[in-house]
Write an enzyme that holds these catalytic residues in place. Structure first.
Site, short mmCIF file in Angstrom:
data_model
loop_
_atom_site.label_atom_id
_atom_site.label_comp_id
_atom_site.label_asym_id
_atom_site.label_seq_id
_atom_site.Cartn_x
_atom_site.Cartn_y
_atom_site.Cartn_z
N HIS A 184 1.77 4.57 -2.82
CA HIS A 184 1.90 6.03 -2.66
C HIS A 184 3.26 6.50 -3.19
O HIS A 184 3.37 7.53 -3.86
CB HIS A 184 1.80 6.43 -1.19
CG HIS A 184 0.41 6.35 -0.61
ND1 HIS A 184 -0.67 6.96 -1.19
CD2 HIS A 184 -0.05 5.76 0.53
CE1 HIS A 184 -1.75 6.75 -0.43
NE2 HIS A 184 -1.40 6.02 0.61
N HIS B 250 0.83 -1.21 0.00
CA HIS B 250 0.00 0.00 0.00
C HIS B 250 0.87 1.26 0.00
O HIS B 250 0.72 2.13 -0.86
CB HIS B 250 -0.92 -0.03 1.23
CG HIS B 250 -1.74 1.20 1.40
ND1 HIS B 250 -3.08 1.24 1.11
CD2 HIS B 250 -1.42 2.44 1.84
CE1 HIS B 250 -3.55 2.46 1.34
NE2 HIS B 250 -2.56 3.21 1.80
N GLU B 251 1.78 1.34 0.95
CA GLU B 251 2.61 2.55 1.05
C GLU B 251 3.51 2.69 -0.17
O GLU B 251 3.79 3.80 -0.62
CB GLU B 251 3.44 2.53 2.33
CG GLU B 251 2.62 2.52 3.63
CD GLU B 251 1.58 3.62 3.72
OE1 GLU B 251 1.77 4.69 3.10
OE2 GLU B 251 0.54 3.42 4.38
N HIS C 40 3.25 6.67 -6.85
CA HIS C 40 2.46 7.83 -7.27
C HIS C 40 3.36 9.07 -7.31
O HIS C 40 3.22 9.92 -8.18
CB HIS C 40 1.30 8.02 -6.27
CG HIS C 40 0.18 8.87 -6.76
ND1 HIS C 40 -0.86 9.26 -5.94
CD2 HIS C 40 -0.09 9.43 -7.96
CE1 HIS C 40 -1.70 10.01 -6.63
NE2 HIS C 40 -1.27 10.13 -7.86
#
Ligand SMILES: [Zn+2]
Length: 728
Positions: free
Chosen positions: A504, A500-501, A507
């Site tokens: 980011h 998940h991290e 991104h």
């Protein structure tokens, strides 16, 4: 993800004059102020930070940006994009540098000496943000450019930035009268102080309370990996030879999952869920009451009925009602599922009673423990059987593999880059053509002064309007460091969190935009979790598991049939996961809809009543109880915004089905679309449009319900289009 620093709207505005910086200065120069030097476009001088340098550096950097803004305002030429919007974007570079390092300290090096500085600086930083927003001459120029934006030949991205600046200024109070601005400033400064206090209290409760276990028999049920971590934790805290359960999620969850000793489970559970709620000097309830009152008053000043309405104005959801509609659609099936899960667990407990065990009614501190037993029975899956395959360092290689295969990114170690702690490592990231994209800092382990949880942070935003500026991002987690030479084993949930991290981080790393304010993760709050949540899906692909989920003992990959059992069990316990999250999201929204400037809300009483009205199952507790809800009380960040994870998950579930429809998780055409329209686009386009460009249509709620194993409410709703809605 979380913003490390609360600076109102200026957090995204870059800024300071290199001209000012280049002026002769008396030596020694404060290293926090100097432009970043070295390879990779310059790196933060994290080896030269002295806490005492922060206040003068921040003061100087604020002055520098105010001087630059003064120069923008005094420009005799009529306002243009270049002399106003781009000039504002260019301002504040020194402030950006200092405040980013300040943010790193706030979130990962928050020790006593820093806390005093942070407490002192928080209201000053808030006042600085307000001075920019409340500069009437500056806003008049922004308004003039905004009014002319369609007729002066701006690029789409320039138009978007002009819109964003105008929107953010108005949203933060640029149109208030003098009295309104004065009061706004007072409120923001007081809130900054209260937010800082809230975080520091929480950090203290997580550090100061721990369970030290002296008898090995009290470890009954705990797998070796958890025992080792508990032993290392005890040693680090001065209890060599004992075992310690820290008051953090990474320590609490495995203990509650495996510990046979029920009274110890209850003790750990109570300590954890009472953080910020002990009626002592670190209690957060009074602070919350005041935060809610001030937020309501501020919303009123700005012309909004509540703080929730104000916060949602520029999100995808747009109104609290639409966010609540989505939450309620998922709440009922999730609660029904919890009742089924509890019945399954009670049956296991009853059989144990029949076999001579004590009589037990499933309580909140039993949920994870008995869920594990049901998981074994129903899916023949022991979470603990997976953990020996989940080595932190191998999974990190799995992250790199995923980024390479999906997007062509190459990670190579970048030794010698300064860090704040020797356990932090840095990698250089290049694209398929060998172009430098940025740096990735990995800060894996818990330590004193580090906020709990996991998050991504951008130390520098990608941009190119003044030449190519590569990004610098970090991933931060709180794994318990093992003994030297021993691989760190993590749970399946933590492995999911790692992906998940990393989503980011990608991104940020894949950002390809002109202006830093539109870069990477600087997007609407209920859109920002989409790239991170979709990345979670690649953990369970056979390609990742076969290569990187390797036995810590033999090096053999996780057996195929174990992977299949993991997949079959993927919807297991979704009632619990959804309800513990949604209860928090609903209470957050209800608190911010109910608060008024004239009422004192008692957080515990409100939480109790709101949960009772919702029909909260008594066996589940909010994932973050109100007195410890850092997402919503350590900054404005996720206030009236915890729903964002669900909103984004409607997108990520729907987007994942695009891969499934195309033939698999690595489909290059879908990956390219995801990169072009989502990961690279930052905030250069409206998120609803970006999603449509990726998917060819709007998302619906059905994929989300399928992902969690709930019945989709209707097939027809998923194809509704044209409204920009994620899930109405
Ligand atoms: Zn996130």
């Amino acid at each position: 993800m979380r913003n490390a620093l609360v600076l109102g709207i200026v957090v995204a505005i870059a800024g300071s004059s290199e001209a000012l910086m280049a002026a002769p200065e008396p030596t020694p120069v404060n290293p926090l102020l100097a432009p970043w030097t070295g390879p990779y476009g310059g790196v933060p001088p994290l080896d030269r930070v002295k806490v005492a340098d922060f206040p003068p550096a921040l003061e100087k950097a604020m002055d520098a940006q105010l001087a630059e803004i003064d120069a923008i305002v005094r420009n005799p030429e009529k306002p243009t994009f270049s002399n106003t919007i781009a000039a504002l974007e260019s301002s504040g570079k020194a402030f950006d540098r200092v405040s980013n390092i300040f943010g790193i300290y706030s979130s990962t090096m928050n020790l006593k000496d820093f806390q005093a500085v942070e407490t002192d600086m928080a209201p000053k930083l808030a006042a600085f943000g307000d001075r920019i927003v409340q500069n009437r001459e500056l806003f008049a120029r922004i308004e003039a450019v905004y009014a002319a934006r369609e007729s002066v030949g701006l690029t789409p991205e320039q138009k978007r930035l002009t819109w964003l600046d105008h929107t953010n200024f108005v949203h933060a109070g640029a149109k208030l009268d003098a009295a309104g601005m004065k009061r706004m400033g007072e409120i923001n400064q007081r809130l900054a102080t209260l937010f800082t206090k809230f975080s520091q209290n929480l950090l203290a409760d997580e550090h100061d309370h721990l369970l030290v276990i002296d008898r090995e028999s009290d470890l009954a049920g705990l797998p070796d990996s958890v025992r080792l971590a508990a032993s290392a934790a005890a040693e680090a805290r001065g209890h060599k030879g004992s075992w310690a359960v820290l008051n953090t999620r990474s320590s609490m969850e495995p203990f509650l999952t495996y510990a046979d000793r029920r009274e110890l489970r209850e003790k750990v559970w109570r300590t954890y869920y009472r953080r910020g709620d002990n009626d002592d000097a670190k209690d957060n309830k009074k602070g919350i009451t005041e935060i809610l009152r001030l937020r309501a008053e501020r919303a009123g000043l700005l012309g909004f009925p509540t703080h929730a309405h104000w916060r949602l104005e520029n999100t995808m959801a747009k109104t609290p009602e639409r966010a609540i509609d989505l939450m309620e659609a998922v709440w009922k099936p999730a609660v029904a599922r919890v009742h089924e899960e509890v019945a399954d667990m009670q049956a296991v407990a009853d059989r144990e009673t029949a076999a001579g065990g004590p009589r037990i009614t499933i309580a909140p501190w039993d949920y994870r423990y008995y869920a594990e037993k049901v998981r074994k029975e129903k899916y023949d899956l022991d979470q603990n059987a997976v953990t020996p395959y989940l080595q932190l360092e191998k999974l990190r290689e799995g992250l790199f593999y995923t980024a390479d295969r999906l997007f062509g990114l190459k990670f190579t170690p970048a030794p010698g880059v300064p860090v704040v702690d020797p356990d932090i490592r840095v990698w250089e990231v290049k694209d398929a053509g060998g172009k430098h994209l940025g740096l990735w800092y990995f800060d894996p382990y818990a330590r004193a002064g580090k906020q709990s949880g996991a998050w991504m942070n951008a130390y520098r935003n990608q941009s190119r309007f003044e030449g190519e500026i590569p990004t610098i991002v970090s991933n931060n987690t709180n794994f318990v460091k093992g003994k030297p030479g021993e691989p760190v084993l993590i749970s399946w949930d933590d492995a999911t969190g790692l992906f998940h991290e990393f989503g980011h981080a990608l991104h940020g790393l894949l950002s390809s935009v002109d202006y830093p304010s539109l870069s990477g993760t600087n997007v609407a709050r209920d859109y920002v979790e989409f790239p991170s949540q979709i990345l979670e899906h690649w953990l369970s692909t056979p390609e990742v598991l076969n290569r990187f989920a390797l036995s810590v003992r033999t090096g053999a990959p996780v057996p195929r049939e174990l992977v299949e059992r993991i997949e079959r069990a993927s919807k297991f316990n979704q009632g619990f996961a959804t309800v513990e999250y949604l209860a928090g999201a609903l209470v957050d929204m209800k608190l911010h809809l109910a608060a008024t400037p004239g009422t004192d809300i008692d957080p515990d009483a409100f939480e109790k009543k709101a949960l009772a009205e919702l029909g909260m199952p008594k066996e589940v507790v909010m994932r973050h109880r109100t007195p410890q809800f850092g997402h919503i009380f350590s900054s404005d960040g996720y206030s009236a915004g915890y729903y964002s994870y669900l909103w984004s998950d409607t997108l990520s579930a729907d987007a994942w089905e695009a891969f499934e429809e195309a033939g698999g998780p690595w489909d290059p055409a879908v990956a390219k679309k995801l990169r072009d329209h989502v990961f690279s686009a930052g905030n250069t386009v409206d998120p609803a449009e970006a999603y449509r460009a990726f998917r060819g249509r709007d998302p619906g709620i059905d994929a989300l319900m399928r992902k969690r194993g709930f019945a989709p409410p209707s097939a027809s709703r998923s194809r509704k289009s044209g409204s920009g809605a994620a899930a109405d």
